[in-house]
Motif scaffolding. Structure first.
Motif, PDB file in Angstrom:
ATOM      1  N   UNK A   1       0.827  -1.208   0.000  1.00 14.37           N
ATOM      2  CA  UNK A   1       0.000   0.000   0.000  1.00 14.37           C
ATOM      3  C   UNK A   1       0.861   1.256   0.000  1.00 14.37           C
ATOM      4  N   UNK A   2       2.059   1.163   0.568  1.00 12.36           N
ATOM      5  CA  UNK A   2       2.948   2.314   0.625  1.00 12.36           C
ATOM      6  C   UNK A   2       3.931   2.365  -0.549  1.00 12.36           C
ATOM      7  N   UNK A   3       4.077   1.265  -1.261  1.00 12.86           N
ATOM      8  CA  UNK A   3       4.984   1.206  -2.411  1.00 12.86           C
ATOM      9  C   UNK A   3       4.291   0.442  -3.527  1.00 12.86           C
ATOM     10  N   UNK A   4       3.474   1.156  -4.270  1.00 11.77           N
ATOM     11  CA  UNK A   4       2.642   0.513  -5.290  1.00 11.77           C
ATOM     12  C   UNK A   4       3.420   0.277  -6.579  1.00 11.77           C
ATOM     13  N   UNK A   5       2.922  -0.677  -7.350  1.00  2.00           N
ATOM     14  CA  UNK A   5       3.449  -0.931  -8.686  1.00  2.00           C
ATOM     15  C   UNK A   5       2.351  -1.597  -9.492  1.00  2.00           C
TER      16      UNK A   5
ATOM     17  N   UNK B   1       9.928   7.166  -6.108  1.00  6.15           N
ATOM     18  CA  UNK B   1       9.166   7.777  -5.018  1.00  6.15           C
ATOM     19  C   UNK B   1       7.821   8.308  -5.539  1.00  6.15           C
ATOM     20  N   UNK B   2       7.849   8.977  -6.686  1.00  7.21           N
ATOM     21  CA  UNK B   2       6.617   9.532  -7.260  1.00  7.21           C
ATOM     22  C   UNK B   2       5.695   8.434  -7.796  1.00  7.21           C
ATOM     23  N   UNK B   3       6.273   7.465  -8.493  1.00 12.12           N
ATOM     24  CA  UNK B   3       5.450   6.412  -9.089  1.00 12.12           C
ATOM     25  C   UNK B   3       4.822   5.500  -8.039  1.00 12.12           C
ATOM     26  N   UNK B   4       5.571   5.186  -6.990  1.00 12.80           N
ATOM     27  CA  UNK B   4       5.098   4.199  -6.020  1.00 12.80           C
ATOM     28  C   UNK B   4       4.396   4.824  -4.818  1.00 12.80           C
ATOM     29  N   UNK B   5       4.240   6.132  -4.833  1.00 12.21           N
ATOM     30  CA  UNK B   5       3.557   6.809  -3.722  1.00 12.21           C
ATOM     31  C   UNK B   5       2.092   6.368  -3.654  1.00 12.21           C
ATOM     32  N   UNK B   6       1.493   6.412  -2.451  1.00 13.83           N
ATOM     33  CA  UNK B   6       0.085   6.028  -2.316  1.00 13.83           C
ATOM     34  C   UNK B   6      -0.852   6.852  -3.201  1.00 13.83           C
TER      35      UNK B   6
ATOM     36  N   UNK C   1       0.196   8.102  -6.195  1.00 14.53           N
ATOM     37  CA  UNK C   1       0.821   8.121  -7.518  1.00 14.53           C
ATOM     38  C   UNK C   1      -0.080   7.535  -8.585  1.00 14.53           C
ATOM     39  N   UNK C   2       0.448   7.309  -9.779  1.00 11.07           N
ATOM     40  CA  UNK C   2      -0.385   6.831 -10.891  1.00 11.07           C
ATOM     41  C   UNK C   2      -0.945   5.427 -10.702  1.00 11.07           C
ATOM     42  N   UNK C   3      -0.392   4.664  -9.761  1.00 14.98           N
ATOM     43  CA  UNK C   3      -0.874   3.299  -9.543  1.00 14.98           C
ATOM     44  C   UNK C   3      -1.823   3.195  -8.350  1.00 14.98           C
ATOM     45  N   UNK C   4      -2.399   4.314  -7.940  1.00 15.28           N
ATOM     46  CA  UNK C   4      -3.250   4.345  -6.746  1.00 15.28           C
ATOM     47  C   UNK C   4      -4.354   3.296  -6.780  1.00 15.28           C
ATOM     48  N   UNK C   5      -5.013   3.141  -7.917  1.00 12.34           N
ATOM     49  CA  UNK C   5      -6.137   2.198  -7.987  1.00 12.34           C
ATOM     50  C   UNK C   5      -5.736   0.793  -8.341  1.00 12.34           C
ATOM     51  N   UNK C   6      -4.458   0.559  -8.551  1.00  8.40           N
ATOM     52  CA  UNK C   6      -4.008  -0.771  -8.961  1.00  8.40           C
ATOM     53  C   UNK C   6      -3.580  -1.577  -7.730  1.00  8.40           C
TER      54      UNK C   6
END
Length: 199
Positions: A111-115, A163-168, A170-175
């Motif tokens: 949840x804190x490091x999304x991908x 940091x930006x991509x994996x932020x809660x 970031x662009x992967x928030x719903x994934x």
């Protein structure tokens, strides 16, 4: 002779020196024409002409080769490309992300490091990762950046990008692990700031 000064020293100039001077003159003439071309469209002054027609033509051919090299050496930012160039660049980016970045730098998503395994469907992720990849290409070459390049790449490019991509937020928030969502990040249709309109 009465016209010549009496104390003129005799100079013993080696024959090869004249050839060196002629080479230097040719190089200066080539550089001068190159500077004039780079400075913009300019006309030669009255009575000025290239030192050698053949040399001038050779200089133009070399300049054309240099411009082709520069174009190939510095690829444009991926969001500025249209298909098929975009598709080719994206394919190369995917190879780098999946071959270098994912196995070397990404831990298990949380949840804190999304991908998102479909990161290439997120335009923000594509843009950030492409910029990071361009920096990686430049900063992992010791010839152009010395031996501190990889450290600079980690500090200035990779860490902020992840940091930006994996932020809660970031662009992967719903994934999540079993689910891919992209529509939550796409805005409505807006005029593009990246491309010029064909109108």
């Amino acid at each position: 002779m009465a016209d010549e000064p009496e104390d003129v020293p005799e100079l013993d100039v080696p024959v090869g020196m004249f050839e060196d001077i002629e080479d230097l003159k040719a190089q200066v003439a080539h550089l001068k024409s190159l500077v004039e071309r780079l400075a913009g469209p300019g006309e030669e002054g009255p009575g000025e002409a290239p030192a050698d027609e053949d040399e001038s033509a050779g200089g133009e051919a070399a300049a054309d080769e240099d411009s082709e090299e520069e174009e190939w050496q510095y690829p444009p930012f991926i969001l500025l490309l249209d298909p098929p160039e975009y598709d080719d660049e994206l394919r190369a980016l995917i190879e780098w992300v999946e071959g270098v970045l994912v196995p070397g730098y990404l831990a298990e998503p949380s949840a804190d490091a999304r991908w998102c395994h479909l990161w290439f469907e997120h335009p923000v992720a594509v843009a950030r990762l492409h910029a990071c990849w361009l920096a990686w290409q430049e900063l992992t070459d010791p010839v152009s950046c010395g031996y501190t390049g990889p450290s600079v790449w980690h500090r200035d490019h990779l860490d902020p990008c992840l940091r930006e991509l994996r932020a809660p937020n970031g662009p992967f928030t719903g994934c999540t692990k079993g689910e891919h969502q992209i529509n939550h990040r796409l805005p409505g249709a807006v005029p593009s700031a990246w491309r010029q309109s064909d109108g």
